[in-house]
Design a protein around this motif. Structure first.
Motif, PDB file in Angstrom:
ATOM      1  N   THR A  41       0.868  -1.132  -0.530  1.00  0.00           N
ATOM      2  CA  THR A  41       0.266   0.521   0.022  1.00  0.00           C
ATOM      3  C   THR A  41       0.786   1.571  -0.157  1.00  0.00           C
ATOM      4  O   THR A  41       0.609   2.417  -0.523  1.00  0.00           O
ATOM      5  CB  THR A  41      -1.079   0.003   1.390  1.00  0.00           C
ATOM      6  OG1 THR A  41      -1.584  -1.025   1.045  1.00  0.00           O
ATOM      7  CG2 THR A  41      -2.270   1.283   1.066  1.00  0.00           C
ATOM      8  N   GLY A  42       2.351   1.684   0.681  1.00  0.00           N
ATOM      9  CA  GLY A  42       2.763   2.387   0.743  1.00  0.00           C
ATOM     10  C   GLY A  42       3.507   3.057  -0.574  1.00  0.00           C
ATOM     11  O   GLY A  42       3.674   4.168  -0.939  1.00  0.00           O
ATOM     12  N   VAL A  43       3.616   1.355  -1.190  1.00  0.00           N
ATOM     13  CA  VAL A  43       4.535   2.329  -2.742  1.00  0.00           C
ATOM     14  C   VAL A  43       3.459   2.060  -3.732  1.00  0.00           C
ATOM     15  O   VAL A  43       3.878   3.351  -4.174  1.00  0.00           O
ATOM     16  CB  VAL A  43       4.797  -0.038  -2.901  1.00  0.00           C
ATOM     17  CG1 VAL A  43       5.452   0.942  -4.447  1.00  0.00           C
ATOM     18  CG2 VAL A  43       6.030   0.009  -2.527  1.00  0.00           C
ATOM     19  N   ILE A  44       2.428   1.838  -3.613  1.00  0.00           N
ATOM     20  CA  ILE A  44       1.587   2.022  -4.217  1.00  0.00           C
ATOM     21  C   ILE A  44       0.806   3.150  -3.799  1.00  0.00           C
ATOM     22  O   ILE A  44       1.016   4.584  -5.502  1.00  0.00           O
ATOM     23  CB  ILE A  44      -0.700   1.392  -3.899  1.00  0.00           C
ATOM     24  CG1 ILE A  44       0.211   0.321  -4.784  1.00  0.00           C
ATOM     25  CG2 ILE A  44      -1.360   1.914  -4.938  1.00  0.00           C
ATOM     26  CD1 ILE A  44      -0.986  -1.047  -4.340  1.00  0.00           C
ATOM     27  N   PHE A  45       0.684   4.210  -2.998  1.00  0.00           N
ATOM     28  CA  PHE A  45       0.587   5.740  -2.232  1.00  0.00           C
ATOM     29  C   PHE A  45       2.060   6.731  -2.714  1.00  0.00           C
ATOM     30  O   PHE A  45       1.828   7.872  -3.412  1.00  0.00           O
ATOM     31  CB  PHE A  45       1.041   5.764  -0.786  1.00  0.00           C
ATOM     32  CG  PHE A  45       0.401   6.930  -0.318  1.00  0.00           C
ATOM     33  CD1 PHE A  45      -0.632   7.447  -0.421  1.00  0.00           C
ATOM     34  CD2 PHE A  45       0.849   7.917   0.344  1.00  0.00           C
ATOM     35  CE1 PHE A  45      -1.437   8.822  -0.301  1.00  0.00           C
ATOM     36  CE2 PHE A  45       1.289   9.010   0.958  1.00  0.00           C
ATOM     37  CZ  PHE A  45      -0.278   9.687   0.588  1.00  0.00           C
ATOM     38  N   GLY A  46       2.966   6.262  -2.583  1.00  0.00           N
ATOM     39  CA  GLY A  46       4.212   6.912  -3.817  1.00  0.00           C
ATOM     40  C   GLY A  46       3.856   6.604  -4.649  1.00  0.00           C
ATOM     41  O   GLY A  46       3.724   8.107  -5.637  1.00  0.00           O
ATOM     42  N   GLY A  47       3.630   6.180  -5.251  1.00  0.00           N
ATOM     43  CA  GLY A  47       3.329   6.086  -7.089  1.00  0.00           C
ATOM     44  C   GLY A  47       2.020   7.139  -7.461  1.00  0.00           C
ATOM     45  O   GLY A  47       2.179   7.696  -8.553  1.00  0.00           O
ATOM     46  N   LEU A  48       0.707   7.132  -6.593  1.00  0.00           N
ATOM     47  CA  LEU A  48      -0.215   8.262  -6.630  1.00  0.00           C
ATOM     48  C   LEU A  48       0.340   9.456  -6.474  1.00  0.00           C
ATOM     49  O   LEU A  48       0.226   9.943  -7.177  1.00  0.00           O
ATOM     50  CB  LEU A  48      -0.556   7.882  -6.112  1.00  0.00           C
ATOM     51  CG  LEU A  48      -2.205   6.501  -6.258  1.00  0.00           C
ATOM     52  CD1 LEU A  48      -2.989   6.670  -5.182  1.00  0.00           C
ATOM     53  CD2 LEU A  48      -2.867   6.838  -7.414  1.00  0.00           C
ATOM     54  N   LEU A  49       1.247   9.664  -5.230  1.00  0.00           N
ATOM     55  CA  LEU A  49       2.136  10.755  -5.429  1.00  0.00           C
ATOM     56  C   LEU A  49       2.830  11.330  -6.466  1.00  0.00           C
ATOM     57  O   LEU A  49       2.949  12.490  -7.026  1.00  0.00           O
ATOM     58  CB  LEU A  49       2.854  11.022  -3.995  1.00  0.00           C
ATOM     59  CG  LEU A  49       2.581  10.773  -3.056  1.00  0.00           C
ATOM     60  CD1 LEU A  49       3.416  10.908  -1.996  1.00  0.00           C
ATOM     61  CD2 LEU A  49       1.874  12.535  -2.038  1.00  0.00           C
ATOM     62  N   VAL A  50       3.992  10.383  -7.077  1.00  0.00           N
ATOM     63  CA  VAL A  50       4.864  10.881  -8.340  1.00  0.00           C
ATOM     64  C   VAL A  50       3.416  11.572  -9.837  1.00  0.00           C
ATOM     65  O   VAL A  50       3.209  12.165  -9.772  1.00  0.00           O
ATOM     66  CB  VAL A  50       5.664   9.976  -8.659  1.00  0.00           C
ATOM     67  CG1 VAL A  50       6.549  10.175 -10.354  1.00  0.00           C
ATOM     68  CG2 VAL A  50       6.306   9.065  -7.817  1.00  0.00           C
ATOM     69  N   VAL A  51       2.301  10.706  -9.711  1.00  0.00           N
ATOM     70  CA  VAL A  51       1.330  10.565 -10.802  1.00  0.00           C
ATOM     71  C   VAL A  51       0.512  12.105 -10.716  1.00  0.00           C
ATOM     72  O   VAL A  51       1.041  12.987 -11.502  1.00  0.00           O
ATOM     73  CB  VAL A  51       0.127   9.332 -11.167  1.00  0.00           C
ATOM     74  CG1 VAL A  51      -0.348  10.134 -12.081  1.00  0.00           C
ATOM     75  CG2 VAL A  51       1.261   8.253 -11.389  1.00  0.00           C
ATOM     76  N   VAL A  52       0.140  12.511  -9.437  1.00  0.00           N
ATOM     77  CA  VAL A  52      -0.512  13.317  -9.427  1.00  0.00           C
ATOM     78  C   VAL A  52       0.562  14.161  -8.852  1.00  0.00           C
ATOM     79  O   VAL A  52       0.423  16.046  -9.348  1.00  0.00           O
ATOM     80  CB  VAL A  52      -1.912  13.721  -8.225  1.00  0.00           C
ATOM     81  CG1 VAL A  52      -2.036  14.442  -7.588  1.00  0.00           C
ATOM     82  CG2 VAL A  52      -1.923  12.206  -7.775  1.00  0.00           C
ATOM     83  N   GLY A  53       1.469  14.687  -8.744  1.00  0.00           N
ATOM     84  CA  GLY A  53       2.487  15.760  -8.105  1.00  0.00           C
ATOM     85  C   GLY A  53       3.008  16.274  -9.415  1.00  0.00           C
ATOM     86  O   GLY A  53       3.003  17.154  -9.958  1.00  0.00           O
ATOM     87  N   LEU A  54       3.201  15.246 -10.454  1.00  0.00           N
ATOM     88  CA  LEU A  54       3.373  15.919 -11.528  1.00  0.00           C
ATOM     89  C   LEU A  54       2.749  16.240 -12.789  1.00  0.00           C
ATOM     90  O   LEU A  54       2.601  17.362 -13.321  1.00  0.00           O
ATOM     91  CB  LEU A  54       4.067  14.551 -12.904  1.00  0.00           C
ATOM     92  CG  LEU A  54       5.402  14.040 -12.497  1.00  0.00           C
ATOM     93  CD1 LEU A  54       5.609  12.362 -13.463  1.00  0.00           C
ATOM     94  CD2 LEU A  54       6.278  14.498 -13.217  1.00  0.00           C
TER      95      LEU A  54
END
Length: 65
Positions: A41-54
């Motif tokens: 779940t933490g890795v998925i959250f990190g991926g979402l942070l990257v996508v939304v941040g970009l």
């Protein structure tokens, strides 16, 4: 401007989470299914942070008129 700054922070923070997850690997979970689920779940959250941040870093924000 604030959206771009927050987007940049999201990209950096999410990227750090993803890199940490990749370097740590899946074998460090120690056998507990709950711990493994938390790591995933933490890795998925990190991926979402990257996508939304970009998205916010590139799009920015419209100025209030």
């Amino acid at each position: 401007m604030r959206n771009r700054i927050m987007g940049g922070i999201g990209v950096v923070w999410g990227g750090a989470v993803l890199i940490s997850g990749v370097l740590r690997g899946q074998e460090s979970a120690g056998g507990s299914p709950a711990y493994q689920a938390g790591q995933t779940t933490g890795v998925i959250f990190g991926g979402l942070l990257v996508v939304v941040g970009l998205y916010f870093l590139l799009k920015g924000g419209k100025n209030a008129a």
